[in-house]
Design a protein around this motif. Structure first.
Motif, short mmCIF file in Angstrom:
data_model
loop_
_atom_site.label_atom_id
_atom_site.label_comp_id
_atom_site.label_asym_id
_atom_site.label_seq_id
_atom_site.Cartn_x
_atom_site.Cartn_y
_atom_site.Cartn_z
N THR A 109 0.83 -1.20 0.00
CA THR A 109 0.00 0.00 0.00
C THR A 109 0.87 1.24 0.00
O THR A 109 1.80 1.36 0.80
CB THR A 109 -0.92 0.01 1.25
N GLU A 110 0.60 2.15 -0.91
CA GLU A 110 1.43 3.34 -1.03
C GLU A 110 1.22 4.27 0.17
O GLU A 110 0.11 4.37 0.71
CB GLU A 110 1.08 4.09 -2.32
N LEU A 111 2.33 4.89 0.54
CA LEU A 111 2.27 5.81 1.68
C LEU A 111 1.30 6.97 1.43
O LEU A 111 0.61 7.42 2.33
CB LEU A 111 3.68 6.36 1.97
N LEU A 112 1.25 7.43 0.19
CA LEU A 112 0.32 8.51 -0.17
C LEU A 112 -0.74 7.99 -1.12
O LEU A 112 -1.01 8.57 -2.17
CB LEU A 112 1.08 9.69 -0.79
N GLY A 113 -1.35 6.88 -0.75
CA GLY A 113 -2.43 6.34 -1.55
C GLY A 113 -3.70 7.15 -1.41
O GLY A 113 -3.75 8.17 -0.71
N GLY A 114 -4.76 6.69 -2.07
CA GLY A 114 -6.01 7.45 -2.09
C GLY A 114 -6.58 7.69 -0.72
O GLY A 114 -7.01 8.81 -0.40
N ASN A 115 -6.63 6.64 0.15
CA ASN A 115 -7.20 6.81 1.48
C ASN A 115 -6.39 7.77 2.32
O ASN A 115 -6.94 8.59 3.07
CB ASN A 115 -7.28 5.45 2.18
N VAL A 116 -5.06 7.68 2.20
CA VAL A 116 -4.22 8.58 2.99
C VAL A 116 -4.40 10.02 2.54
O VAL A 116 -4.54 10.94 3.36
CB VAL A 116 -2.75 8.15 2.86
N LEU A 117 -4.40 10.25 1.23
CA LEU A 117 -4.60 11.60 0.70
C LEU A 117 -5.98 12.14 1.08
O LEU A 117 -6.13 13.33 1.42
CB LEU A 117 -4.43 11.60 -0.82
N PHE A 118 -6.97 11.26 1.02
CA PHE A 118 -8.33 11.67 1.39
C PHE A 118 -8.38 12.07 2.87
O PHE A 118 -9.03 13.04 3.25
CB PHE A 118 -9.30 10.53 1.09
N THR A 119 -7.67 11.32 3.72
CA THR A 119 -7.61 11.64 5.15
C THR A 119 -6.96 12.99 5.39
O THR A 119 -7.47 13.83 6.16
CB THR A 119 -6.85 10.55 5.90
N LEU A 120 -5.79 13.20 4.74
CA LEU A 120 -5.08 14.47 4.93
C LEU A 120 -5.88 15.65 4.39
O LEU A 120 -5.93 16.73 5.01
CB LEU A 120 -3.71 14.39 4.25
N ALA A 121 -6.52 15.45 3.21
CA ALA A 121 -7.34 16.54 2.66
C ALA A 121 -8.53 16.83 3.56
O ALA A 121 -8.91 18.00 3.76
CB ALA A 121 -7.81 16.15 1.26
N GLY A 122 -9.14 15.78 4.12
CA GLY A 122 -10.25 15.99 5.04
C GLY A 122 -9.84 16.73 6.29
O GLY A 122 -10.56 17.61 6.78
N TYR A 123 -8.62 16.40 6.80
CA TYR A 123 -8.12 17.11 7.98
C TYR A 123 -7.91 18.58 7.67
O TYR A 123 -8.27 19.46 8.45
CB TYR A 123 -6.82 16.47 8.46
N ALA A 124 -7.30 18.87 6.50
CA ALA A 124 -7.05 20.26 6.13
C ALA A 124 -8.36 21.03 5.95
O ALA A 124 -8.51 22.17 6.45
CB ALA A 124 -6.22 20.32 4.84
#
Length: 406
Positions: free
Chosen positions: A144-159
């Motif tokens: 699983t990529e460190l900056l995969g879709g779920n991770v990016l979605f999580t960070l974008a949601g936090y921002a």
């Protein structure tokens, strides 16, 4: 109090408020339907090692939320402890399922509702975002990529959630400051209004006392002076007349003393001793006037039905009118008519004296009569001109007029 320590959207968790606000109820419904139900359905067909731990985590988060949201003020679970548990639970679910961005996004409002301030909300939601991303990477499929879709979605949601939360916090802070300012202005205005009412009440009371003194004590003293002058002048030639005038002086002085005691002691309103029909009260005042002045009075006094305040007003108007006749009119005859109809009570006093210019008249007595009648819903009409006598008409409303006005 530091405004940064005030929860951004937190309800009052005092003991007196146990009900959950409506917006928070909708947040709970959305959180359950969009945050807890989808993961539960997603792991329903997974192996027991994934399914049951996920069910346990979701159940623990649900119970913790109920302890904070459904029982405010009882401290079953402190909000900060709940948020730390929520962050850990979201991270654990992400690890168990290999994804948890959606649950994190739906849970973001909780951090801004229950945190003690924006700093705490940012820190706790940031920890939840980090745990969610870490759980997704470590618990997902190998590779699983460190900056995969779920991770990016999580960070974008936090921002996005942080931006919106800070904006709402700023708006709320400004609203609270405006509310405090308006509350302070309202308190100052209310205090000023109370002070104005107090001053107005004092002024009204002074005016009422001045009117009562003018209509009772002042008139009595004026009568005493006139009678004393007449008695002194008539002693050599009319001793019997002077004796009668001295008796009137004594009676007037006693009445003045009673009025003064009533005014000072406030045991009853001046004139409160008026008893019996108003026609009889007026008749006695007219007889005293004729006895003291020798002026003929033609009276037609009907029996009228009225309360004590109206009787006092009628008597005071009669006394003031007769005092004016004695002091200014040089009249030889006075006519007094008291009548009542369904629409009101009329008291008419006329004299054949010198008369005066009504528009140019400036006297406390006439103004006092007008105000006294106005307090009872009545009015005073004065008609006169130099050389033509004077007509005073006092009108007070009757039962039918009161009903129509109501």
């Amino acid at each position: 109090m530091d405004s940064s320590r005030v929860p951004l959207l937190a309800p009052d968790r005092g003991p007196a408020q146990a009900a959950v606000p409506v917006p928070h109820r909708w947040n709970a419904v959305v959180w359950v339907l969009c945050g807890l139900v989808p993961p539960a359905l997603a792991v329903a067909d997974t192996p027991a090692g994934t399914k049951y731990p996920t069910f346990v985590l979701l159940s623990v988060m649900t119970c913790a939320y109920a302890a904070v949201a459904m029982f405010p003020g009882r401290e079953l679970l402190r909000p900060t402890a709940y948020l730390a548990l929520l962050a850990a639970g979201v991270g654990a679910v992400s690890y168990a399922m290999g994804s948890g961005a959606a649950l994190f996004i739906v849970s973001l409002p909780h951090f801004w509702i229950y945190a003690s301030g924006p700093g705490s909300a940012l820190a706790l939601s940031g920890a939840a975002a980090a745990l969610t991303a870490a759980g997704t990477v470590t618990g997902g499929d190998p590779g699983t990529e460190l900056l995969g879709g779920n991770v990016l979605f999580t960070l974008a949601g936090y921002a996005a959630g942080s931006t919106v939360g800070l904006l709402v916090h700023r708006i709320t802070e400004q609203g609270e400051a405006r509310t405090r300012r308006l509350s302070d202005e309202l308190a100052d205005t209310q205090q000023a209004l109370v002070e104005a009412h107090r001053r107005q009440g004092a002024a009204d009371e002074r005016e009422r006392m001045a009117r009562e003194i003018h209509d009772t004590l002042a008139q009595g003293f004026a009568s005493i002076i006139v009678l004393a002058e007449a008695a002194r002048a008539g002693l050599p030639s009319e001793p019997a007349r002077s004796a009668q005038q001295l008796t009137s002086i004594e009676q007037t002085a006693r009445e003045n003393l009673a009025e003064a005691r009533a005014l000072v002691g406030a045991t009853s309103p001046p004139g409160g001793g008026i008893q019996g029909p108003v026609a009889g009260t007026l008749r006695r005042a007219l007889d005293r006037f004729t006895e003291d002045t020798g002026v003929t009075v033609d009276a037609e006094l009907a029996e009228v039905d009225c309360d004590q305040q109206t009787r006092i007003a009628l008597l005071r108007c009669t006394q003031e009118s007769l005092a004016n006749v004695r002091k200014h009119a040089a009249a030889s005859a006075v006519a007094v008519v008291l009548d009542q109809s369904a629409y009101g009570i009329d008291l008419e006093i006329t004299d054949d004296g010198d008369g005066f210019d009504v528009d140019a008249a400036r006297g406390f007595g006439l103004d006092g009569m007008r105000k006294r009648l106005a307090e009872l819903g009545g009015e005073l009409t004065v008609t006169s001109s130099p050389g033509d006598g004077t007509r005073v008409l006092a009108q007070l409303p009757g039962p039918r007029a009161e009903e129509e006005r109501a």
